[in-house]
Design an enzyme around this catalytic site. Structure first.
Site, short mmCIF file in Angstrom:
data_model
loop_
_atom_site.label_atom_id
_atom_site.label_comp_id
_atom_site.label_asym_id
_atom_site.label_seq_id
_atom_site.Cartn_x
_atom_site.Cartn_y
_atom_site.Cartn_z
N LYS A 116 0.82 -1.21 0.00
CA LYS A 116 0.00 0.00 0.00
C LYS A 116 0.86 1.26 0.00
O LYS A 116 0.43 2.31 -0.46
CB LYS A 116 -0.96 -0.03 1.18
C1 LIG Z 1 -4.47 -4.64 1.45
C2 LIG Z 1 -3.81 -5.94 1.35
C3 LIG Z 1 -4.28 -6.95 0.49
C4 LIG Z 1 -5.54 -6.80 -0.33
O1 LIG Z 1 -5.40 -5.89 -1.37
P1 LIG Z 1 -6.67 -5.34 -2.17
O2 LIG Z 1 -6.15 -4.27 -3.05
O3 LIG Z 1 -7.63 -4.84 -1.14
O4 LIG Z 1 -7.24 -6.49 -2.93
C5 LIG Z 1 -3.56 -8.13 0.41
N1 LIG Z 1 -2.43 -8.32 1.14
C6 LIG Z 1 -1.95 -7.38 1.98
C7 LIG Z 1 -0.73 -7.66 2.76
C8 LIG Z 1 -2.61 -6.16 2.11
O5 LIG Z 1 -2.14 -5.21 2.96
#
Ligand SMILES: *Cc1c(COP(=O)(O)O)cnc(C)c1O
Length: 469
Positions: A116
Site C-alpha cells: 500500500k
Molecule cells: C491490502 C492488502 C491486500 C488486499 O489488497 P486489495 O487491493 O484490497 O485487494 C492483500 N495483502 C496485503 C498484505 C494487504 O495489505
C-alpha cells in the site's frame, strides 16, 4: 485532450483527475473510472525496457493526469516519492525467483512494509501539491483493519493541508500494525481506537461521508482503494515486473492476493492498456466471495471470518464494481440496479454469457489457513525464502495456473513483509522472521491515540473539534 473520469453508476458530469483525487468516491455512490485508456502498444513497451521505475511511471501514469498537473512538477513528485529515503531497496520492486518459472515480486520495501505504500506515498504528495495550488485543506477520515491506516498516516503525516483521522478496532489489530499507526507523533495525525469491530469503524466512516453538511464543512476525503489515484499508481509495478521478465516479447501471468479487488484490478488495468498478461489469478483466503462468484456466477455475501491473512478478511470487494462496469459494457442502469439489489438482498447473479467473458480474464482460487501454513513452510524449505501469509495465499493460487501453463512466467506480488506477521510465520515455519530496524524502533516508542465508544456522534464531535481549520 486529457482523460476524464466518470462514475460507474452513470457517465454524466465527467470530472478531472484532481477532482477525483480529492473526492475519492462519486457522489452517486459509484466509483470513478477513466473515460478512455492510454494505449501502450508493443513498440512503446519495447521502449520502456530497461528504464527506471520513475521513468516507466511517467510514461504509464502521466496520461491519466493530463494537463491537470504540470509535467515537470509531476516528474519531481515521482522522483521525491520513489527515489527519496522512504523506500529502502535500490530496486523498488525486486523479483525473487522461487520456482523454475515463478517469481515473487517484493512490494514491501516502503515505510510500513506493505504494497500500500507504493500508491499511498505518491497519493500524499499529490494531495499536498494540488491542495497547495488550489489553496484548500482536506480532512481524511478512514477505517482500517491493519495495513491501510499505517500506510495512509505515513503518507500524510508531513502534509500541511491535511488532517487525517484513522479509526481502528480497539484490540483487534496486531500489535505491530497498531504501533505503526499510533507511534506517529504529528499534530495532523489522529488515531481513534474504537470500541468495536472493523465493520463498526467502517460503518461510522460511511455515515460521516453520507452527512452532506459535515462532508462539505470538513472537506472530507477518502484514501481507501476506491480512490482512483491508488489504482493508477499500482499499475506501474505490473509493467515494471513484466518488462523485467521479457515483456512485451514474452507474456507473463500474475496471481494476486485479493481483498478489496484494488491490486488485482490494477493488474487488469495494465492489461487493458496493452501489457501482455496471459493469466490474471485472483487469490482469496477462506473469505472467498470472489472465488465462489467465478465458480458459480453467484455473488453471495457471507459473514467475514478471521483468517491468518487479515488484510484479506473482506466480503465486499468494492473495486469489483469497476470491473463489472467494463464487463457489462458500461450499461450503467443495469449495473446500478445490480449494486442496489446486492446492497438489499446481499446477492446477485450474473448471466452465463458475462461469466464466460469474466472467466476468460480471471481465474480464482481460495486457500484455507492450513493450506496457507503449508505453503509458507514449503516455500521456506524449498527456497529459503520466508513469505507472509497473504503471499502464501497467492502462491497457493498460482500453483494451479503454473501447472496448466508451465512455460509462462508466473509473478506473485508479495504484498507484506513476513516480519509484519511474526506469529503466523513462526507457527507455520518454526522460525522467527528477522527483526527489521523500522519495526524494532516502533516497539519502544510512545503511542498516541484516543479511545472512543462505538458512537457516530462522539466520533463526529472528536473530528470536528480536532481539525485545524
Ligand atoms: C491490502 C492488502 C491486500 C488486499 O489488497 P486489495 O487491493 O484490497 O485487494 C492483500 N495483502 C496485503 C498484505 C494487504 O495489505
Amino acid at each position: 485532450m486529457s482523460i476524464k473520469y466518470i462514475s460507474t453508476r452513470g457517465p454524466g458530469n465527467p470530472q478531472s483527475f484532481t477532482d477525483v483525487l480529492l473526492s475519492g468516491m462519486a457522489p452517486d455512490g459509484g466509483l470513478y473510472i477513466p473515460d478512455s485508456w492510454p494505449e501502450i502498444d508493443h513498440n512503446k513497451l519495447e521502449h520502456l525496457q530497461g528504464l527506471s521505475y520513475v521513468d516507466i511511471a511517467m510514461q504509464i501514469i502521466y496520461p491519466f493526469i493530463g494537463d491537470t498537473i504540470d509535467k515537470g512538477d509531476f516528474q519531481n513528485i515521482l522522483i521525491e516519492t520513489y527515489q527519496g529515503d522512504e523506500f529502502n531497496h535500490s530496486n523498488l520492486t525486486p523479483l525473487v525467483q522461487v520456482g523454475p518459472n515463478a517469481w515473487i515480486l517484493e512490494l514491501f520495501h516502503g515505510p510500513t512494509l506493505s504494497f500500500k505504500d507504493y500508491a499511498m506515498q505518491l497519493l500524499g504528495r499529490l494531495f499536498d501539491h494540488v491542495l497547495e495550488k488550489q489553496n484548500k485543506r482536506i480532512t481524511i477520515v478512514g477505517a482500517t483493519s491493519g495495513d491501510t491506516g499505517s500506510a495512509a498516516i505515513e503518507a500524510c503525516k508531513g502534509c500541511k493541508n491535511i488532517d487525517i483521522f484513522i479509526l481502528h478496532p480497539q484490540g483487534r489489530t496486531s500489535e505491530v500494525q497498531r504501533r505503526q499507526m499510533t507511534t506517529v507523533d504529528a499534530p495532523n495525525v489522529h488515531n481513534i481506537a474504537l470500541e468495536g469491530t472493523f465493520d463498526d469503524c467502517q460503518h461510522i466512516v460511511k455515515n460521516m461521508f453520507a452527512d452532506v453538511q459535515l462532508r462539505q464543512e470538513l472537506n472530507l476525503s477518502a484514501v481507501n482503494s476506491i480512490n482512483w489515484a491508488r489504482i493508477m499508481a499500482q499499475t506501474v509495478y505490473y509493467f515494471v515486473a513484466a518488462l523485467a521478465l521479457g515483456a512485451p516479447n514474452r507474456p507473463v501471468s500474475f496471481t494476486v492476493p485479493t481483498g478489496n479487488f484494488g491490486n488485482v484490478y490494477a493488474g487488469w488495468a495494465a492489461k487493458r492498456m496493452g501489457l501482455p498478461i496471459h493469466k490474471l489469478g485472483i487469490a482469496t483466503n477462506r473469505n472467498d466471495i470472489l472465488t465462489r462468484f467465478f465458480k458459480s456466477g453467484d455473488m453471495r455475501l457471507e459473514k467475514v471470518v478471521p483468517s491468518l491473512s487479515p488484510s484479506m478478511d473482506i466480503q465486499i470487494s468494492s473495486n469489483f464494481e469497476r470491473y463489472l462496469c467494463e464487463l457489462m459494457d458500461h450499461d450503467y442502469d443495469s449495473l446500478t440496479k445490480l449494486m442496489e439489489s446486492f446492497k438489499k438482498n446481499k446477492k446477485f447473479t450474473m448471466n452465463d454469457e458475462m461469466m464466460r467473458k469474466a472467466r476468460q480474464e480471471f481465474t480464482a482460487q481460495s486457500c484455507t489457513d492450513l493450506e496457507t501454513m503449508d505453503m509458507m513452510k514449503n516455500c521456506y524449505q524449498e527456497t529459503g525464502v520466508l513469505i507472509d501469509p497473504h503471499t502464501a495465499v497467492a502462491m497457493h493460487g498460482a500453483m494451479k495456473i503454473i501447472a496448466e501453463d508451465p512455460s509462462v512466467p508466473m509473478i506473485i506480488p508479495a504484498c507484506a513483509h513476513p516480519s509484519k506477521f511474526p506469529q503466523a510465520v513462526h507457527q507455520a515455519v518454526g522460525i522467527k522472521p528477522p527483526a527489521i530496524p523500522r519495526l524494532v524502533s516502533i516497539m519502544k516508542k510512545a503511542e498516541f491515540f484516543t479511545g472512543l465508544p462505538n458512537d457516530l456522534k462522539q466520533v463526529k464531535n472528536f473530528v470536528t473539534k480536532n481539525v485545524s481549520h
